[in-house]
Design a protein around this motif. Structure first.
Motif, PDB file in Angstrom:
ATOM      1  N   PHE A   7       6.786  45.037  27.683  1.00  0.00           N
ATOM      2  CA  PHE A   7       5.694  45.556  26.868  1.00  0.00           C
ATOM      3  C   PHE A   7       4.883  46.543  27.699  1.00  0.00           C
ATOM      4  CE2 PHE A   7       5.534  40.695  25.424  1.00  0.00           C
ATOM      5  CZ  PHE A   7       5.936  40.936  24.183  1.00  0.00           C
ATOM      6  N   PRO A   8       4.234  47.208  27.161  1.00  0.00           N
ATOM      7  CA  PRO A   8       3.491  48.445  27.728  1.00  0.00           C
ATOM      8  C   PRO A   8       2.661  48.196  29.030  1.00  0.00           C
ATOM      9  CG  PRO A   8       3.359  48.830  25.391  1.00  0.00           C
ATOM     10  CD  PRO A   8       4.080  47.301  25.609  1.00  0.00           C
ATOM     11  N   PRO A   9       1.914  46.835  29.010  1.00  0.00           N
ATOM     12  CA  PRO A   9       1.194  46.350  30.276  1.00  0.00           C
ATOM     13  C   PRO A   9       2.040  46.190  31.166  1.00  0.00           C
ATOM     14  CG  PRO A   9       0.189  45.369  28.539  1.00  0.00           C
ATOM     15  CD  PRO A   9       1.391  45.946  27.756  1.00  0.00           C
ATOM     16  N   SER A  28      -5.198  40.900  34.451  1.00  0.00           N
ATOM     17  CA  SER A  28      -5.863  40.494  33.353  1.00  0.00           C
ATOM     18  C   SER A  28      -5.308  41.179  32.423  1.00  0.00           C
ATOM     19  CB  SER A  28      -7.450  40.994  33.615  1.00  0.00           C
ATOM     20  OG  SER A  28      -8.355  40.544  32.475  1.00  0.00           O
ATOM     21  N   LEU A  29      -4.554  40.227  31.663  1.00  0.00           N
ATOM     22  CA  LEU A  29      -3.882  40.729  30.399  1.00  0.00           C
ATOM     23  C   LEU A  29      -3.902  39.685  29.350  1.00  0.00           C
ATOM     24  CD1 LEU A  29      -0.450  41.607  31.907  1.00  0.00           C
ATOM     25  CD2 LEU A  29      -2.325  42.948  31.578  1.00  0.00           C
ATOM     26  N   PRO A  30      -3.928  40.025  27.879  1.00  0.00           N
ATOM     27  CA  PRO A  30      -4.393  38.808  26.960  1.00  0.00           C
ATOM     28  C   PRO A  30      -3.140  37.748  26.593  1.00  0.00           C
ATOM     29  CG  PRO A  30      -4.800  41.136  26.066  1.00  0.00           C
ATOM     30  CD  PRO A  30      -4.301  41.264  27.375  1.00  0.00           C
ATOM     31  N   SER A 165      -5.067  35.873  34.575  1.00  0.00           N
ATOM     32  CA  SER A 165      -6.093  35.348  33.469  1.00  0.00           C
ATOM     33  C   SER A 165      -5.863  36.295  32.323  1.00  0.00           C
ATOM     34  CB  SER A 165      -7.425  35.225  34.089  1.00  0.00           C
ATOM     35  OG  SER A 165      -8.349  35.097  33.188  1.00  0.00           O
ATOM     36  N   ALA A 166      -6.385  35.723  31.030  1.00  0.00           N
ATOM     37  CA  ALA A 166      -6.257  36.444  30.076  1.00  0.00           C
ATOM     38  C   ALA A 166      -7.871  36.890  29.745  1.00  0.00           C
ATOM     39  CB  ALA A 166      -5.938  35.606  28.907  1.00  0.00           C
ATOM     40  N   THR A 167      -8.831  36.183  30.664  1.00  0.00           N
ATOM     41  CA  THR A 167     -10.357  36.391  30.322  1.00  0.00           C
ATOM     42  C   THR A 167     -11.182  36.563  31.572  1.00  0.00           C
ATOM     43  OG1 THR A 167     -10.315  33.835  30.454  1.00  0.00           O
ATOM     44  CG2 THR A 167     -10.147  35.008  28.195  1.00  0.00           C
ATOM     45  N   VAL A 168     -10.564  37.753  32.189  1.00  0.00           N
ATOM     46  CA  VAL A 168     -11.438  38.051  33.481  1.00  0.00           C
ATOM     47  C   VAL A 168     -11.885  39.355  33.281  1.00  0.00           C
ATOM     48  CG1 VAL A 168     -11.285  38.713  35.906  1.00  0.00           C
ATOM     49  CG2 VAL A 168     -10.408  36.656  34.949  1.00  0.00           C
ATOM     50  N   SER A 169     -13.076  39.712  33.158  1.00  0.00           N
ATOM     51  CA  SER A 169     -13.974  41.092  32.948  1.00  0.00           C
ATOM     52  C   SER A 169     -14.026  41.929  34.257  1.00  0.00           C
ATOM     53  CB  SER A 169     -15.217  41.138  32.318  1.00  0.00           C
ATOM     54  OG  SER A 169     -16.214  40.059  32.931  1.00  0.00           O
ATOM     55  N   ASN A 170     -14.417  41.221  35.396  1.00  0.00           N
ATOM     56  CA  ASN A 170     -14.666  41.384  36.888  1.00  0.00           C
ATOM     57  C   ASN A 170     -13.524  41.512  37.704  1.00  0.00           C
ATOM     58  OD1 ASN A 170     -15.226  38.825  36.850  1.00  0.00           O
ATOM     59  ND2 ASN A 170     -16.382  38.879  38.517  1.00  0.00           N
ATOM     60  N   HIS A 171     -12.294  41.887  37.133  1.00  0.00           N
ATOM     61  CA  HIS A 171     -11.051  41.812  37.677  1.00  0.00           C
ATOM     62  C   HIS A 171     -10.866  42.765  39.156  1.00  0.00           C
ATOM     63  CE1 HIS A 171      -9.997  45.593  35.879  1.00  0.00           C
ATOM     64  NE2 HIS A 171     -10.651  45.050  34.849  1.00  0.00           N
ATOM     65  N   ALA A 172     -11.618  43.755  38.937  1.00  0.00           N
ATOM     66  CA  ALA A 172     -11.638  44.632  40.438  1.00  0.00           C
ATOM     67  C   ALA A 172     -12.490  43.882  41.580  1.00  0.00           C
ATOM     68  CB  ALA A 172     -12.332  46.086  39.999  1.00  0.00           C
ATOM     69  N   TYR A 183      -5.298  45.020  37.704  1.00  0.00           N
ATOM     70  CA  TYR A 183      -4.795  45.869  36.512  1.00  0.00           C
ATOM     71  C   TYR A 183      -5.172  45.027  35.475  1.00  0.00           C
ATOM     72  CZ  TYR A 183      -2.006  48.090  32.713  1.00  0.00           C
ATOM     73  OH  TYR A 183      -1.709  48.590  31.810  1.00  0.00           O
ATOM     74  N   HIS A 184      -5.803  45.797  34.612  1.00  0.00           N
ATOM     75  CA  HIS A 184      -6.495  45.238  33.129  1.00  0.00           C
ATOM     76  C   HIS A 184      -5.920  45.880  31.778  1.00  0.00           C
ATOM     77  CE1 HIS A 184      -9.339  43.500  30.287  1.00  0.00           C
ATOM     78  NE2 HIS A 184      -9.620  44.655  29.946  1.00  0.00           N
ATOM     79  N   SER A 185      -5.705  45.028  30.885  1.00  0.00           N
ATOM     80  CA  SER A 185      -5.227  45.843  29.579  1.00  0.00           C
ATOM     81  C   SER A 185      -5.862  44.903  28.418  1.00  0.00           C
ATOM     82  CB  SER A 185      -3.757  46.012  29.578  1.00  0.00           C
ATOM     83  OG  SER A 185      -3.327  46.315  28.353  1.00  0.00           O
ATOM     84  N   THR A 186      -6.108  45.296  27.390  1.00  0.00           N
ATOM     85  CA  THR A 186      -6.311  44.445  25.989  1.00  0.00           C
ATOM     86  C   THR A 186      -5.233  44.649  25.129  1.00  0.00           C
ATOM     87  OG1 THR A 186      -7.241  46.622  25.245  1.00  0.00           O
ATOM     88  CG2 THR A 186      -8.876  45.326  26.397  1.00  0.00           C
ATOM     89  N   TRP A 187      -4.021  45.428  25.599  1.00  0.00           N
ATOM     90  CA  TRP A 187      -2.848  45.328  24.453  1.00  0.00           C
ATOM     91  C   TRP A 187      -2.541  43.792  24.196  1.00  0.00           C
ATOM     92  CZ3 TRP A 187       1.961  43.679  24.550  1.00  0.00           C
ATOM     93  CH2 TRP A 187       2.974  44.606  23.426  1.00  0.00           C
TER      94      TRP A 187
END
Length: 413
Positions: A7-9, A28-30, A165-172, A183-187
Motif C-alpha cells: 500500500f502507499p503508506p 499512525s495509519l488507518p 495506532s489508527a487514532t493518534v494525532s500527536n504522533h510526533a 509517520y502519519h497517513s490518512t490513506w
C-alpha cells in the motif's frame, strides 16, 4: 506482501527507512492500511540480526490470534504467548527460550516489576511492537503501560519501540518521547463514508438498526453494531435475528471458544450481523461493509460523556472489507435532542495525553519503582524515572509537584 503489492503508506515507510534505521517509531495509519505488516517486516529484520522481539496487545484474543499466525510465519523460531491465561491452547514456551514474545500489556508490566529476574533475556530484546498505542491515554491501563515502557527503556536502552495506532494525532510528540520518528497517513484501502441518523425516542433505536442491517444485506454486505453494554448487545442481536437477519452477540462475558466461533462465522459470511461491546473496536480482524455506532456517549468509569473522536474512529475503522465494491459506511445513531456534535468524520482525534500525572497513578508507579529497585532514592526518582515518562514531557510542572509532595511527606514524618 511483495513490494509490488505494498500500500502507499507502507511503501512510504520503507522508503523513509523507518523500519531499517534503528530508531523507535510511531506509525499512525488507518485500520486496514498495513500497520501490522510493517511491524512484521521490522520483526523479520530484528530476528535476522539475532535479536529477540516482542509484540504487546491489550487483548488476549488478539494474542491468541497472533500465536497461530506467527508460528506459521516463523516456523524455525520459538514463538511464545504470555497473557496470564494458562488455559491457552498454545504449547508453552518459557521466557528464556522465546525469540518472539506475544504479551498483553499487563504481562509486560509484571515482567518489568521483576526486571532483575528477567534481565538475561530482556537485554536481548531488539524491538518491542506496541499495538493500540493510543491506550496510553486510558485512565487505568495507560499509566501502567507508560511505566512499563519507561522501565524497559532504562533496563535496555538499545531496545526500539514501535507504536502502532489508527487514532493518534500527536504522533510526533509521542515519537519524541521515545527519541524516535513518526509517520502519519490518512490513506485507506477502502474509502469510508460517515453518516448520522437521528431518532426521536429511545424505543426507535432498534428499528433503526434493523433498517441499516437490511440495507446492507441487500447490498450483499455485513454489519457490525457497537452497543454500550453486554445486555444491550444480546438484546439487539436477538431482535435482528427475529427480524430475519442471522446475528450473534460478542462480549467479554462469553467463553473463549464461543467468541472464536462467533468471529469465525462472521468472517465466513455465515452471519449477516454482529453486535458487540466496545472491546471489539480494537485489534481483531472483523471487517464489514457497515459499522453502526449505536450510542453517541460512553461510560468513562465515573459518568457518561460524549463519545470521543478517537473512540468513534476506532469503531468506524472496521467498515470496509478488502475487495468490496464501493465505500465502507460508518453510521452514528444520535437522539434528536443532541446538538453540537463533533464532526466525527472530519475532526482529527484528540491528542494522546498521559494519565500518569494523576496523583494516585503517579504514586503507584513510584511505589513500583522503589519496590523493584529501579530507583532507590528520591534523587534517582527525580533524575531517572520522571524524565523518562510521557507525563513529564507533556507536563514539566510534574517535577515541581513531585518535589513538593516529597517535602510534604518529610515534614509530616
Amino acid at each position: 506482501m511483495t513490494p509490488s503489492t505494498l500500500f502507499p503508506p507502507q511503501q512510504a515507510v520503507l522508503d523513509h527507512g523507518i523500519i531499517d534505521l534503528g530508531f523507535s517509531a510511531v506509525l499512525s495509519l488507518p485500520t486496514g492500511a498495513g500497520k501490522t505488516t510493517l511491524a512484521e517486516m521490522g520483526m523479520d529484520r530484528a530476528l535476522a540480526r539475532g535479536e529477540r522481539v516482542a509484540y504487546l496487545t491489550p487483548l488476549k484474543a488478539l494474542a491468541e490470534e497472533k500465536i497461530a499466525a506467527w508460528r506459521d510465519r516463523w516456523p524455525g523460531r520459538k514463538v511464545g504467548i504470555f497473557t496470564g491465561d494458562y488455559a491457552s491452547s498454545a504449547v508453552p514456551v518459557p521466557y528464556r527460550e522465546a525469540e518472539v514474545l506475544i504479551c498483553t500489556y499487563e504481562r509486560l508490566d509484571g515482567i518489568l516489576r521483576h526486571w532483575q529476574r528477567h534481565l538475561h533475556w530482556l537485554a536481548r530484546l531488539g524491538l518491542v511492537v506496541v499495538d493500540e498505542f493510543h491506550l496510553l491515554m486510558d485512565p487505568g491501563r495507560g499509566p501502567r503501560l507508560e511505566g512499563a515502557i519507561s522501565r524497559l527503556r532504562r533496563v535496555n536502552p538499545f531496545c526500539r519501540i514501535l507504536g502502532l495506532s489508527a487514532t493518534v494525532s500527536n504522533h510526533a510528540d509521542l515519537a519524541a518521547w521515545l527519541d524516535g520518528v513518526s509517520y502519519h497517513s490518512t490513506w485507506r484501502p477502502i474509502p469510508l463514508e460517515h453518516e448520522v441518523r437521528r431518532y426521536k425516542r429511545l424505543a426507535d433505536k432498534p428499528g433503526l438498526v434493523v433498517d441499516i442491517v437490511a440495507e446492507t444485506a441487500q447490498e450483499g454486505g455485513q454489519t457490525l453494531v457497537f452497543a454500550s453494554s453486554r445486555r444491550r448487545a444480546e438484546q439487539l442481536a436477538a431482535q435482528l435475528t427475529a427480524a430475519g437477519y442471522p446475528t450473534r452477540h460478542h462480549h467479554a462475558g462469553l467463553g473463549l471458544a464461543v467468541r472464536r466461533t462467533v468471529e469465525t462465522d462472521f468472517r465466513a459470511g455465515r452471519l449477516i450481523g454482529l453486535v458487540a461491546t466496545p472491546t471489539l473496536e480494537m485489534g481483531l480482524n472483523l471487517p464489514c461493509r457497515t459499522v453502526v455506532i449505536a450510542d453517541n456517549t460512553r461510560w468513562n468509569g465515573e459518568t457518561f460523556e460524549p463519545l470521543p473522536v478517537w473512540n468513534y474512529l476506532q469503531r468506524a475503522g472496521r467498515a470496509g472489507r478488502p475487495g468490496q465494491k464501493g465505500a465502507g459506511r460508518a453510521i452514528l445513531l444520535v437522539p434528536a435532542w443532541a446538538r453540537q456534535l463533533p464532526d466525527y468524520g472530519r475532526t482529527p482525534p484528540e491528542p494522546i495525553r498521559s494519565r500518569l500525572n494523576r496523583p494516585a497513578r503517579l504514586a503507584e508507579q513510584i511505589l513500583i519503582e522503589v519496590a523493584c529497585r529501579a530507583c532507590r532514592t528520591s534523587a534517582q526518582l527525580a533524575a531517572a524515572f520522571l524524565p523518562s515518562t510521557l507525563a513529564y514531557r507533556q507536563d514539566p510542572g510534574l517535577a515541581d509537584r513531585f518535589a513538593a509532595g516529597l517535602a510534604e511527606l518529610r515534614a509530616g514524618g
